[in-house]
Motif scaffolding. Structure first.
Motif, PDB file in Angstrom:
ATOM      1  N   VAL A 239      14.647  40.613  84.365  1.00 44.49           N
ATOM      2  CA  VAL A 239      14.000  41.919  84.540  1.00 44.49           C
ATOM      3  C   VAL A 239      14.570  42.920  83.547  1.00 44.49           C
ATOM      4  O   VAL A 239      15.792  43.078  83.446  1.00 44.49           O
ATOM      5  CB  VAL A 239      14.185  42.448  85.981  1.00 44.49           C
ATOM      6  N   LEU A 240      13.673  43.585  82.829  1.00 42.08           N
ATOM      7  CA  LEU A 240      14.029  44.758  82.033  1.00 42.08           C
ATOM      8  C   LEU A 240      13.501  45.961  82.796  1.00 42.08           C
ATOM      9  O   LEU A 240      12.299  46.184  82.874  1.00 42.08           O
ATOM     10  CB  LEU A 240      13.419  44.694  80.637  1.00 42.08           C
ATOM     11  N   PHE A 241      14.415  46.714  83.392  1.00 42.10           N
ATOM     12  CA  PHE A 241      14.055  47.845  84.246  1.00 42.10           C
ATOM     13  C   PHE A 241      14.315  49.136  83.484  1.00 42.10           C
ATOM     14  O   PHE A 241      15.447  49.413  83.081  1.00 42.10           O
ATOM     15  CB  PHE A 241      14.895  47.800  85.524  1.00 42.10           C
ATOM     16  N   ILE A 242      13.260  49.905  83.260  1.00 41.52           N
ATOM     17  CA  ILE A 242      13.362  51.148  82.499  1.00 41.52           C
ATOM     18  C   ILE A 242      13.299  52.316  83.471  1.00 41.52           C
ATOM     19  O   ILE A 242      12.378  52.401  84.294  1.00 41.52           O
ATOM     20  CB  ILE A 242      12.227  51.229  81.464  1.00 41.52           C
ATOM     21  N   SER A 243      14.301  53.198  83.405  1.00 37.92           N
ATOM     22  CA  SER A 243      14.377  54.260  84.402  1.00 37.92           C
ATOM     23  C   SER A 243      15.253  55.405  83.913  1.00 37.92           C
ATOM     24  O   SER A 243      16.045  55.264  82.985  1.00 37.92           O
ATOM     25  CB  SER A 243      14.954  53.691  85.706  1.00 37.92           C
ATOM     26  N   HIS A 244      15.093  56.543  84.573  1.00 34.51           N
ATOM     27  CA  HIS A 244      16.042  57.646  84.414  1.00 34.51           C
ATOM     28  C   HIS A 244      16.817  57.857  85.710  1.00 34.51           C
ATOM     29  O   HIS A 244      17.662  58.746  85.791  1.00 34.51           O
ATOM     30  CB  HIS A 244      15.307  58.931  84.028  1.00 34.51           C
TER      31      HIS A 244
ATOM     32  N   LEU B  60      17.598  49.810  81.273  1.00 38.22           N
ATOM     33  CA  LEU B  60      17.667  50.687  80.111  1.00 38.22           C
ATOM     34  C   LEU B  60      17.393  52.091  80.617  1.00 38.22           C
ATOM     35  O   LEU B  60      16.300  52.372  81.137  1.00 38.22           O
ATOM     36  CB  LEU B  60      16.633  50.256  79.072  1.00 38.22           C
ATOM     37  N   VAL B  61      18.391  52.988  80.506  1.00 44.02           N
ATOM     38  CA  VAL B  61      18.277  54.311  81.118  1.00 44.02           C
ATOM     39  C   VAL B  61      18.412  55.405  80.073  1.00 44.02           C
ATOM     40  O   VAL B  61      18.955  55.203  78.986  1.00 44.02           O
ATOM     41  CB  VAL B  61      19.334  54.508  82.223  1.00 44.02           C
ATOM     42  N   GLY B  62      17.921  56.581  80.433  1.00 44.04           N
ATOM     43  CA  GLY B  62      17.998  57.730  79.551  1.00 44.04           C
ATOM     44  C   GLY B  62      16.916  58.727  79.900  1.00 44.04           C
ATOM     45  O   GLY B  62      15.983  58.424  80.651  1.00 44.04           O
ATOM     46  N   GLU B  63      17.022  59.926  79.358  1.00 43.91           N
ATOM     47  CA  GLU B  63      16.031  60.964  79.608  1.00 43.91           C
ATOM     48  C   GLU B  63      14.702  60.635  78.931  1.00 43.91           C
ATOM     49  O   GLU B  63      14.623  59.785  78.050  1.00 43.91           O
ATOM     50  CB  GLU B  63      16.534  62.303  79.068  1.00 43.91           C
ATOM     51  N   SER B  64      13.662  61.337  79.354  1.00 45.54           N
ATOM     52  CA  SER B  64      12.371  61.203  78.685  1.00 45.54           C
ATOM     53  C   SER B  64      12.532  61.562  77.210  1.00 45.54           C
ATOM     54  O   SER B  64      13.227  62.523  76.879  1.00 45.54           O
ATOM     55  CB  SER B  64      11.336  62.132  79.334  1.00 45.54           C
ATOM     56  N   GLY B  65      11.900  60.786  76.353  1.00 42.76           N
ATOM     57  CA  GLY B  65      12.011  61.034  74.914  1.00 42.76           C
ATOM     58  C   GLY B  65      13.127  60.270  74.254  1.00 42.76           C
ATOM     59  O   GLY B  65      13.346  60.417  73.049  1.00 42.76           O
ATOM     60  N   SER B  66      13.838  59.437  75.025  1.00 37.03           N
ATOM     61  CA  SER B  66      14.951  58.677  74.440  1.00 37.03           C
ATOM     62  C   SER B  66      14.497  57.415  73.713  1.00 37.03           C
ATOM     63  O   SER B  66      15.253  56.851  72.932  1.00 37.03           O
ATOM     64  CB  SER B  66      15.960  58.294  75.542  1.00 37.03           C
TER      65      SER B  66
ATOM     66  N   ALA C 151      27.348  62.815  81.707  1.00 34.25           N
ATOM     67  CA  ALA C 151      26.473  63.960  81.971  1.00 34.25           C
ATOM     68  C   ALA C 151      25.269  63.547  82.815  1.00 34.25           C
ATOM     69  O   ALA C 151      24.856  64.285  83.723  1.00 34.25           O
ATOM     70  CB  ALA C 151      26.009  64.575  80.647  1.00 34.25           C
ATOM     71  N   LEU C 152      24.695  62.379  82.535  1.00 31.78           N
ATOM     72  CA  LEU C 152      23.582  61.884  83.347  1.00 31.78           C
ATOM     73  C   LEU C 152      24.006  61.703  84.795  1.00 31.78           C
ATOM     74  O   LEU C 152      23.278  62.063  85.730  1.00 31.78           O
ATOM     75  CB  LEU C 152      23.074  60.547  82.793  1.00 31.78           C
ATOM     76  N   LEU C 153      25.180  61.133  84.997  1.00 30.29           N
ATOM     77  CA  LEU C 153      25.675  60.923  86.356  1.00 30.29           C
ATOM     78  C   LEU C 153      25.897  62.243  87.073  1.00 30.29           C
ATOM     79  O   LEU C 153      25.612  62.374  88.264  1.00 30.29           O
ATOM     80  CB  LEU C 153      26.974  60.119  86.315  1.00 30.29           C
ATOM     81  N   ASN C 154      26.369  63.237  86.353  1.00 29.21           N
ATOM     82  CA  ASN C 154      26.608  64.543  86.964  1.00 29.21           C
ATOM     83  C   ASN C 154      25.308  65.249  87.348  1.00 29.21           C
ATOM     84  O   ASN C 154      25.331  66.177  88.160  1.00 29.21           O
ATOM     85  CB  ASN C 154      27.406  65.435  86.019  1.00 29.21           C
ATOM     86  N   CYS C 155      24.192  64.812  86.768  1.00 31.66           N
ATOM     87  CA  CYS C 155      22.891  65.400  87.101  1.00 31.66           C
ATOM     88  C   CYS C 155      22.264  64.761  88.338  1.00 31.66           C
ATOM     89  O   CYS C 155      21.239  65.245  88.831  1.00 31.66           O
ATOM     90  CB  CYS C 155      21.915  65.238  85.937  1.00 31.66           C
ATOM     91  N   ALA C 156      22.845  63.665  88.823  1.00 35.89           N
ATOM     92  CA  ALA C 156      22.260  62.944  89.952  1.00 35.89           C
ATOM     93  C   ALA C 156      22.218  63.846  91.184  1.00 35.89           C
ATOM     94  O   ALA C 156      23.188  64.557  91.474  1.00 35.89           O
ATOM     95  CB  ALA C 156      23.068  61.686  90.247  1.00 35.89           C
TER      96      ALA C 156
ATOM     97  N   GLY D  66      22.125  49.589  79.694  1.00 40.06           N
ATOM     98  CA  GLY D  66      22.180  50.195  78.374  1.00 40.06           C
ATOM     99  C   GLY D  66      21.739  51.645  78.490  1.00 40.06           C
ATOM    100  O   GLY D  66      20.732  51.934  79.137  1.00 40.06           O
ATOM    101  N   VAL D  67      22.497  52.561  77.913  1.00 40.15           N
ATOM    102  CA  VAL D  67      22.188  53.997  77.993  1.00 40.15           C
ATOM    103  C   VAL D  67      21.659  54.451  76.640  1.00 40.15           C
ATOM    104  O   VAL D  67      22.358  54.376  75.625  1.00 40.15           O
ATOM    105  CB  VAL D  67      23.436  54.809  78.386  1.00 40.15           C
ATOM    106  N   LEU D  68      20.423  54.911  76.637  1.00 37.58           N
ATOM    107  CA  LEU D  68      19.729  55.270  75.398  1.00 37.58           C
ATOM    108  C   LEU D  68      19.597  56.779  75.291  1.00 37.58           C
ATOM    109  O   LEU D  68      19.256  57.458  76.266  1.00 37.58           O
ATOM    110  CB  LEU D  68      18.350  54.614  75.393  1.00 37.58           C
ATOM    111  N   TYR D  69      19.854  57.301  74.092  1.00 37.71           N
ATOM    112  CA  TYR D  69      19.671  58.734  73.851  1.00 37.71           C
ATOM    113  C   TYR D  69      19.247  58.932  72.407  1.00 37.71           C
ATOM    114  O   TYR D  69      19.891  58.437  71.479  1.00 37.71           O
ATOM    115  CB  TYR D  69      20.969  59.505  74.099  1.00 37.71           C
TER     116      TYR D  69
END
Length: 339
Positions: free
Chosen positions: A226-231, A57-63, A271-276, A244-247
Motif C-alpha cells: 500500500v502506498l498511502f498518501i495523506s496529510h 507519503l505525507v506532507g501539506e497540499s502542494g508538496s 512542525a507537522l506533528l505540532n499541528c495535529a 516518507g515526509v515530502l515538502y
C-alpha cells in the motif's frame, strides 16, 4: 531491504522489508509542461515499497504527493507530465513501458483509490456493473464467475447485502459506502500495489476508521503493498510501517514510522506533528506552521523549508543540503536534524 551507502541515491532511499521491492523510485523528478515552459514539481525523490508493506507519503497540499501517485499510474500524458529518474514496478521500468502495457497494469496489478469517489464512479452505471467492467478488462472470468467475484468483493468491504449494493447507483450510497465500493473495485483483479490518495479526507472520523480498517485487513488478507498518501499524521501513526515526509517536492525525512513519527528529526516533520489536532506540549496547544508551501516557480537554492523553519540560518540557503543517516533505515535531509 537496506541499501549500502555507496548505492543509495543522493537524497536517501526508503528501505523496504527483506524482500524485493514491489515499487522502487530512484531520483524521481517530475516536470509539468506549460507551453514551452518546463516546471519542476518533484526533485530527486527515492523510496521503495516492499511486498505487503504499508508505506505512507505525507506532507501539506502542494508538496507533490498526488503527482507522484499519478506518475506511477501514468495518468497524465507525456506532453503534460515529464518523468525523469527510475520508476520500477516489480523490477520493470514504468517510465519506458509502452502505453498498451501500462493500460494492462492500471486496474490490474496496480490499482488506485481516489480522494472523492463520486468523481471516479460513473453516476449512470450500477456499482456492480462498474466492478464487472474492470473484471472484463483484466480477467478471463465468465459471467457467472464475475458475479461471484463481485459478491465476494463487496462482502470483503463489509457490505451486509452485496447483491443489493451491486444494483445501486453511486448517488444512492453514502460517502463512506462509495469509498468502500471504490476499494472493492480497486481490488477486483488482485493487485500487488494499492495506491490510496487521501481516501478518507471527506469522511467523518468514525467512517475514516472503518475505511482504514478495511484497507488494513485486506492488505493482510491479500498480501497487498500500500502506498498511502495523506496529510493526516494520526492515521499514518496508526497504520503505516514506513513513512516518507515530502515538502516542496523534496523528501525531507524517511524511515520506520516509530522513528519518523515517534522521534522525528526534521524540523518540518516536527512542525507537522505540532499541528495535529489535540497535540499539546506542557499542557499547551501547539501553533501551526507560518507561511505556505512555496510554488515550484518560486523554488530557490538550499532547503525548501527554510523560510518557515525556526532553526534556519544563512547556511540553509546553500545549494546542497546533505542527507544525514540517523540509523541504517532512517535519514533526514537537513543540516541540523535533531532527535
Amino acid at each position: 531491504m537496506t541499501l549500502s551507502s555507496d548505492t543509495r541515491p543522493a537524497d536517501g532511499t526508503i528501505a523496504g522489508q527483506n524482500a524485493a521491492p514491489v515499487l522502487s523510485a530512484r531520483n524521481l523528478s517530475l516536470y509539468i509542461r506549460e507551453g514551452r515552459n518546463r516546471i519542476r514539481i518533484v526533485s530527486d525523490v527515492s523510496f521503495e515499497i516492499a511486498a505487503g508493506e504499508f508505506f505512507a507519503l505525507v506532507g501539506e497540499s502542494g508538496s507533490g504527493k498526488t503527482m507522484i501517485a499519478r506518475s506511477i499510474m501514468r495518468l497524465l500524458p507525456a506532453s503534460m507530465l515529464e518523468i525523469e529518474g527510475d520508476l520500477e514496478f516489480c523490477g520493470k521500468s514504468l517510465t519506458s513501458l509502452p502505453e498498451n502495457r501500462m493500460r494492462a497494469l492500471r486496474g490490474g496489478a496496480i490499482s488506485m483509490i481516489f480522494q472523492e469517489p463520486m468523481t471516479s464512479l460513473d453516476p449512470l452505471m450500477p456499482v456492480g456493473r462498474q466492478i464487472e467492467e474492470t473484471l472484463e478488462l483484466h480477467s478471463d472470468l465468465n459471467r457467472r464467475q464475475r458475479a461471484e467475484r463481485i459478491e465476494t468483493l463487496l462482502t470483503d468491504v463489509r457490505f451486509a447485502e452485496p447483491a443489493k449494493v451491486a444494483a445501486m447507483f453511486p448517488h444512492e450510497l453514502s460517502g463512506g459506502m462509495r469509498q468502500r465500493a471504490m476499494i472493492a473495485m480497486a481490488l477486483a483483479n488482485n493487485p500487488q500495489l494499492l495506491i490510496a490518495d487521501e481516501p478518507t479526507t471527506a469522511l467523518d472520523v468514525t467512517i475514516q476508521r472503518e475505511v482504514m480498517e478495511i484497507i488494513q485487513r485486506l492488505r493482510r488478507k491479500y498480501g497487498l503493498s500500500v502506498l498511502f498518501i495523506s496529510h493526516d499524521l494520526s492515521l499514518v501513526h496508526q497504520y503505516a510501517e514506513r513513512v516518507g515526509v515530502l515538502y516542496g517536492g523534496v523528501l525531507m525525512e524517511a524511515g520506520p514510522e516509530r522513528d519518523v513519527i515517534g522521534r522525528s528529526a526534521h524540523p518540518y516533520t516536527q512542525a507537522l506533528l505540532n499541528c495535529a489536532p489535540g497535540r499539546r506540549v506542557a499542557g499547551e496547544r501547539r501553533r501551526g506552521i507560518g507561511g505556505t508551501v512555496p510554488s515550484p516557480r518560486d523554488w530557490a537554492p538550499g532547503c525548501r523549508f527554510r523560510d518557515r523553519c525556526e532553526r534556519a540560518d544563512a547556511a540553509c540557503a546553500n545549494s546542497e543540503i546533505p542527507v544525514k543517516d540517523l540509523s541504517p533505515e532512517w535519514r533526514a535531509k537537513c543540516l541540523r536534524p535533531t532527535e
